[in-house]
Design a protein around this motif. Structure first.
Motif, PDB file in Angstrom:
ATOM      1  N   MET A  76      -8.526   5.718   8.042  1.00  0.00           N
ATOM      2  CA  MET A  76      -7.811   5.431   6.792  1.00  0.00           C
ATOM      3  C   MET A  76      -7.470   6.719   6.055  1.00  0.00           C
ATOM      4  O   MET A  76      -6.353   6.878   5.546  1.00  0.00           O
ATOM      5  N   LYS A  77      -8.419   7.654   6.009  1.00  0.00           N
ATOM      6  CA  LYS A  77      -8.147   8.928   5.333  1.00  0.00           C
ATOM      7  C   LYS A  77      -7.058   9.709   6.049  1.00  0.00           C
ATOM      8  O   LYS A  77      -6.188  10.316   5.406  1.00  0.00           O
ATOM      9  N   MET A  78      -7.091   9.711   7.387  1.00  0.00           N
ATOM     10  CA  MET A  78      -6.052  10.398   8.147  1.00  0.00           C
ATOM     11  C   MET A  78      -4.688   9.783   7.887  1.00  0.00           C
ATOM     12  O   MET A  78      -3.702  10.492   7.661  1.00  0.00           O
ATOM     13  N   LEU A  79      -4.622   8.457   7.929  1.00  0.00           N
ATOM     14  CA  LEU A  79      -3.343   7.774   7.724  1.00  0.00           C
ATOM     15  C   LEU A  79      -2.803   8.043   6.330  1.00  0.00           C
ATOM     16  O   LEU A  79      -1.635   8.421   6.164  1.00  0.00           O
ATOM     17  N   LYS A  80      -3.634   7.869   5.318  1.00  0.00           N
ATOM     18  CA  LYS A  80      -3.159   8.030   3.942  1.00  0.00           C
ATOM     19  C   LYS A  80      -2.703   9.463   3.680  1.00  0.00           C
ATOM     20  O   LYS A  80      -1.653   9.679   3.076  1.00  0.00           O
ATOM     21  N   SER A  81      -3.460  10.453   4.139  1.00  0.00           N
ATOM     22  CA  SER A  81      -3.054  11.839   3.900  1.00  0.00           C
ATOM     23  C   SER A  81      -1.783  12.186   4.670  1.00  0.00           C
ATOM     24  O   SER A  81      -0.928  12.915   4.170  1.00  0.00           O
ATOM     25  N   THR A  82      -1.626  11.639   5.869  1.00  0.00           N
ATOM     26  CA  THR A  82      -0.410  11.906   6.647  1.00  0.00           C
ATOM     27  C   THR A  82       0.804  11.257   5.990  1.00  0.00           C
ATOM     28  O   THR A  82       1.862  11.886   5.864  1.00  0.00           O
ATOM     29  N   VAL A  83       0.661  10.021   5.547  1.00  0.00           N
ATOM     30  CA  VAL A  83       1.771   9.332   4.880  1.00  0.00           C
ATOM     31  C   VAL A  83       2.137  10.055   3.581  1.00  0.00           C
ATOM     32  O   VAL A  83       3.320  10.230   3.274  1.00  0.00           O
ATOM     33  N   VAL A 101       4.852   3.922  10.569  1.00  0.00           N
ATOM     34  CA  VAL A 101       3.545   3.951   9.912  1.00  0.00           C
ATOM     35  C   VAL A 101       2.502   3.284  10.812  1.00  0.00           C
ATOM     36  O   VAL A 101       1.375   3.770  10.944  1.00  0.00           O
ATOM     37  N   LYS A 102       2.877   2.192  11.465  1.00  0.00           N
ATOM     38  CA  LYS A 102       1.965   1.529  12.405  1.00  0.00           C
ATOM     39  C   LYS A 102       1.588   2.480  13.539  1.00  0.00           C
ATOM     40  O   LYS A 102       0.426   2.549  13.954  1.00  0.00           O
ATOM     41  N   PHE A 103       2.560   3.229  14.050  1.00  0.00           N
ATOM     42  CA  PHE A 103       2.277   4.196  15.109  1.00  0.00           C
ATOM     43  C   PHE A 103       1.294   5.259  14.600  1.00  0.00           C
ATOM     44  O   PHE A 103       0.313   5.580  15.271  1.00  0.00           O
ATOM     45  N   LEU A 104       1.530   5.786  13.401  1.00  0.00           N
ATOM     46  CA  LEU A 104       0.597   6.753  12.814  1.00  0.00           C
ATOM     47  C   LEU A 104      -0.793   6.149  12.653  1.00  0.00           C
ATOM     48  O   LEU A 104      -1.800   6.805  12.908  1.00  0.00           O
ATOM     49  N   ASP A 105      -0.838   4.909  12.216  1.00  0.00           N
ATOM     50  CA  ASP A 105      -2.106   4.215  12.030  1.00  0.00           C
ATOM     51  C   ASP A 105      -2.855   4.110  13.359  1.00  0.00           C
ATOM     52  O   ASP A 105      -4.051   4.412  13.442  1.00  0.00           O
ATOM     53  N   ASP A 106      -2.158   3.712  14.402  1.00  0.00           N
ATOM     54  CA  ASP A 106      -2.803   3.595  15.717  1.00  0.00           C
ATOM     55  C   ASP A 106      -3.308   4.949  16.211  1.00  0.00           C
ATOM     56  O   ASP A 106      -4.407   5.044  16.769  1.00  0.00           O
ATOM     57  N   ILE A 107      -2.540   5.996  16.007  1.00  0.00           N
ATOM     58  CA  ILE A 107      -2.961   7.338  16.428  1.00  0.00           C
ATOM     59  C   ILE A 107      -4.183   7.777  15.616  1.00  0.00           C
ATOM     60  O   ILE A 107      -5.127   8.373  16.152  1.00  0.00           O
ATOM     61  N   ALA A 108      -4.196   7.475  14.316  1.00  0.00           N
ATOM     62  CA  ALA A 108      -5.344   7.813  13.474  1.00  0.00           C
ATOM     63  C   ALA A 108      -6.597   7.053  13.924  1.00  0.00           C
ATOM     64  O   ALA A 108      -7.699   7.626  13.989  1.00  0.00           O
ATOM     65  N   ASN A 132       0.825  -1.212   0.000  1.00  0.00           N
ATOM     66  CA  ASN A 132       0.000   0.000   0.000  1.00  0.00           C
ATOM     67  C   ASN A 132       0.857   1.260   0.000  1.00  0.00           C
ATOM     68  O   ASN A 132       0.541   2.243  -0.677  1.00  0.00           O
ATOM     69  N   LEU A 133       1.949   1.249   0.760  1.00  0.00           N
ATOM     70  CA  LEU A 133       2.847   2.403   0.779  1.00  0.00           C
ATOM     71  C   LEU A 133       3.495   2.611  -0.586  1.00  0.00           C
ATOM     72  O   LEU A 133       3.649   3.747  -1.044  1.00  0.00           O
ATOM     73  N   ARG A 134       3.853   1.525  -1.242  1.00  0.00           N
ATOM     74  CA  ARG A 134       4.438   1.655  -2.580  1.00  0.00           C
ATOM     75  C   ARG A 134       3.422   2.217  -3.574  1.00  0.00           C
ATOM     76  O   ARG A 134       3.781   2.993  -4.456  1.00  0.00           O
ATOM     77  N   LEU A 135       2.143   1.855  -3.416  1.00  0.00           N
ATOM     78  CA  LEU A 135       1.098   2.424  -4.278  1.00  0.00           C
ATOM     79  C   LEU A 135       0.912   3.919  -4.003  1.00  0.00           C
ATOM     80  O   LEU A 135       0.752   4.706  -4.940  1.00  0.00           O
ATOM     81  N   VAL A 136       0.914   4.303  -2.742  1.00  0.00           N
ATOM     82  CA  VAL A 136       0.817   5.733  -2.415  1.00  0.00           C
ATOM     83  C   VAL A 136       1.995   6.474  -3.053  1.00  0.00           C
ATOM     84  O   VAL A 136       1.827   7.547  -3.637  1.00  0.00           O
TER      85      VAL A 136
END
Length: 195
Positions: free
Chosen positions: A151-158, A89-96, A33-37
């Motif tokens: 999901m939107k928060m994580l993707k936009s932050t990444v 990224v996992k940490f960001l995901d958990d915070i999101a 997913n990160l490679r797609l982003v």
């Protein structure tokens, strides 16, 4: 270690939150997913000149960053690398997820920010996952609203983080080791403006 190694407060070790096995397991989902982003969302939006500047640039997705910090994203301009550790990224995901859950539940969102600040400045090592520490139930993501917002928060932050780190390469920024605090701040502002 590139641009992410500026002078900072004592950082917590993300391995107190996630084991290598946990990060490796979620990496099978995160990495593609990160490679797609990176390719479809980020690189595809660059201007022709910016895309040309990205030639030979490598996106690296190690399990952990060099310092094992919870938010350790960096670039290495001389080696043309952008490094996005999966544990960060996992940490960001958990915070999101926590933010989305608290918002949906009508809880004080400040608790999520307070947790992140306490984690950064605490002298004691954290125990358990951020979701457990924040009291987010395991079934929180079964709520479609929580899942969608997180999901939107994580993707936009990444996306922002990738763009920011790429900007350091685009603008040929120098390592913090070569700069004073004022110069480093100007580089960070320039990278933020691009992102």
């Amino acid at each position: 270690i590139g641009l992410g190694a500026g002078p900072q407060a004592r950082l917590q070790d993300v391995t107190a939150l996630y084991t290598a096995e946990q990060v490796q397991a979620i990496g099978t989902t995160y990495a593609p997913n990160l490679r797609l982003v990176w390719t479809q969302d980020f690189l595809a939006r660059l201007s022709p000149a910016e895309r040309s500047a990205a030639t030979g640039l490598r996106l690296e997705l190690p399990l952990f960053g060099l310092r094992h910090a919870p938010l350790e994203f960096y670039s290495v301009p001389d080696e043309r690398r952008v490094v996005i550790p999966l544990a960060s990224v996992k940490f960001l995901d958990d915070i999101a997820v926590a933010h989305a859950y608290y918002e949906k539940s009508g809880c004080d969102l400040g608790a999520v920010s307070d947790y992140a600040a306490a984690l950064r400045f605490s002298r004691q090592a954290p125990t358990g996952s951020p979701l457990a520490a924040l009291g987010v139930p395991p079934e929180a993501l079964t709520d479609p609203d929580v899942d969608d917002v997180a999901m939107k928060m994580l993707k936009s932050t990444v996306f922002f983080v990738m763009a920011h780190e790429y900007a350091h390469l685009l603008h040929r920024h120098r390592s913090y080791a070569e700069l004073d605090a004022g110069q480093a701040q100007l580089q960070e502002i320039q990278a933020d403006d691009f992102a």
